[in-house]
Design an enzyme around this catalytic site. Sequence first.
Site, PDB file in Angstrom:
ATOM      1  CG  HIS A 105      42.007  34.858  34.466  1.00 54.76           C
ATOM      2  ND1 HIS A 105      42.733  35.684  35.294  1.00 54.76           N
ATOM      3  CD2 HIS A 105      41.179  35.666  33.750  1.00 54.76           C
ATOM      4  CE1 HIS A 105      42.355  36.936  35.096  1.00 54.76           C
ATOM      5  NE2 HIS A 105      41.413  36.951  34.162  1.00 54.76           N
ATOM      6  CD  GLU A 125      44.715  36.087  32.393  1.00 55.69           C
ATOM      7  OE1 GLU A 125      43.905  35.669  31.539  1.00 55.69           O
ATOM      8  OE2 GLU A 125      44.629  37.209  32.920  1.00 55.69           O
TER       9      GLU A 125
END
Length: 291
Positions: free
Chosen positions: A163, A265
């Site tokens: 992330h 991400e």
Amino acid sequence: MSLRNLPAIAVLSDAVTVCEFQDIKIIRVIHDMAEAGISLHGGHLIWYKPAGEEDVIWLSEKAEFDTTKAIRGGIPVCWPWFGKAGTPSHGFARNSEWTLKQHRESEQGVIVALELEDNEVTREIWPHKFKNQLTFEIGPQLKVSLTSTNTDEQAWSFSGALHSYFQVADIKNITISEMGCSYLDSTQGGLPCQGGEQLMFDQEVDRVYTQPKDTVTITDNTLSRQIQVTNQGHNAAVIWNPWQELSISMGDMADNSFETMVCVESTIHGEGITLEPGESHTLSTQIAVKQ
């Protein structure tokens, strides 16, 4: 005191030391090619700066270093699920204590490897046996690789993400390209949408791009640089900026901090990947700065 200037509690090599902040141990890398910091809580890279460059990774000025919570910013590890597919949101890996297994260095940079295995706590949340290795290759470029191995006697499925939060000068003066045109819009309940070949920002964006190219490019016009994000082992690229209203609602973000960050991400989305006993899968993201 800056996290980067904390006193060392252990010296592992010329380039690698261990420091501690609020009971969280941080592996600190200071090398001629790059500097980085990795929290053992969450296996979480919290800064990365190639030599001669501005910071590449964004960390919230209000990030909470608490062993019960995920750190806001850096590169959290979402595993064994992405989003709200289970509790806690984004899985337990980013709230777990990882173990330093290896570090080595050369003229090109430093490699740090962490490990997380199932234990009583994880099995109460997710009843499967596993071994995860998280490898950081820190040099003029950064590569983060998450290798998940099924050590159970039966198959299991997982999803997840690296992330990554990126530092930008001004969210209103960047473009993102190579992410494809097809996406699910999370601000509209996952509505399937089609967009253009470039993405610019003037409001909250929370999208799962389902046909990205392997390399997604962030062009920061203010800093006159590109950040190239090359992903492997994924089936989607998530792009996120919370904009102001959501930033204000989040206790670990400053009200205007959305202006200097964007997430791109490397993501395993949807039903995810099934591993048979003994099988492994690697999800990775490689980050390069181009002027």
